[in-house]
Design a protein around this motif. Structure first.
Motif, PDB file in Angstrom:
ATOM      1  N   LEU A   1      64.884   8.125 -36.962  1.00 55.42           N
ATOM      2  CA  LEU A   1      65.394   7.776 -35.637  1.00 55.42           C
ATOM      3  C   LEU A   1      65.668   6.286 -35.523  1.00 55.42           C
ATOM      4  N   THR A   2      66.773   5.966 -34.900  1.00 58.54           N
ATOM      5  CA  THR A   2      67.090   4.586 -34.546  1.00 58.54           C
ATOM      6  C   THR A   2      66.422   4.284 -33.207  1.00 58.54           C
ATOM      7  N   GLU A   3      66.572   3.068 -32.732  1.00 58.22           N
ATOM      8  CA  GLU A   3      66.067   2.734 -31.395  1.00 58.22           C
ATOM      9  C   GLU A   3      66.717   3.633 -30.344  1.00 58.22           C
ATOM     10  N   LYS A   4      68.013   3.859 -30.499  1.00 61.06           N
ATOM     11  CA  LYS A   4      68.756   4.736 -29.578  1.00 61.06           C
ATOM     12  C   LYS A   4      68.182   6.153 -29.617  1.00 61.06           C
ATOM     13  N   GLY A   5      67.832   6.624 -30.800  1.00 64.14           N
ATOM     14  CA  GLY A   5      67.242   7.949 -30.940  1.00 64.14           C
ATOM     15  C   GLY A   5      65.834   8.034 -30.364  1.00 64.14           C
ATOM     16  N   ARG A   6      65.027   7.005 -30.628  1.00 64.88           N
ATOM     17  CA  ARG A   6      63.650   6.989 -30.104  1.00 64.88           C
ATOM     18  C   ARG A   6      63.640   6.945 -28.574  1.00 64.88           C
ATOM     19  N   ALA A   7      64.680   6.343 -27.988  1.00 65.42           N
ATOM     20  CA  ALA A   7      64.770   6.261 -26.525  1.00 65.42           C
ATOM     21  C   ALA A   7      64.939   7.641 -25.890  1.00 65.42           C
TER      22      ALA A   7
END
Length: 151
Positions: A82-88
């Motif tokens: 996960l990227t930061e966008k995904g973790r959000a």
């Protein structure tokens, strides 16, 4: 029938659903939040067809929700992280889980509950809150299009 794209919509809900609106994508993100990283892990846990999983993973990578990296164990496999966008998206999944737990299970049915990893206590219910901390009812929230400043 081809699905209509919401890419140009002014509604953030519509644009979000355009990217992550199918159940497979959100379930992949859920599993990634729970530590799964390998194609085979996702496939086994979800029971999804390999071609469907390949398509969803590709879309999630293209949308910068997941990134692909070489396996941390040095094997020839890749991992999906996960990227930061995904973790959000975790907040979205918590809201869905809390809603589902409240409305989709009978009182005698077992239902998983999200807990704090340190204290092992259930998470506090997500609520709608104003900037000043007041809890808002659904009818107290409206969509507005802010003016774009002219430079």
């Amino acid at each position: 029938m081809k699905r209509k794209s919401m890419e140009g919509s002014i509604c953030p809900v519509a644009r979000s659903l355009d990217i992550i609106g199918d159940w497979w994508s959100l379930l992949i993100v859920r599993d990634a939040l729970n530590g799964l990283t390998r194609f085979g892990e996702f496939q086994k846990n979800l029971g999804i067809a390999k071609n469907m999983l390949t398509q969803r993973l590709k879309q999630l990578v293209e949308q910068d929700i997941l990134t692909v990296r070489p396996a941390t164990d040095g094997s020839a496999w890749n991992e999906y992280v996960l990227t930061e966008k995904g973790r959000a998206l975790q907040t979205v999944l918590v809201a869905l889980a809390q809603w589902g737990g409240d409305y989709l299970f009978d009182s005698h049915e077992k239902c998983s509950v999200l807990v704090d990893d340190e204290l092992h206590q259930p998470l506090r219910k997500l609520t709608l809150q104003a900037q000043d901390g007041r809890t808002l009812a659904p009818e107290e929230v409206v969509a507005q299009i802010p003016a774009i400043p002219v430079e």
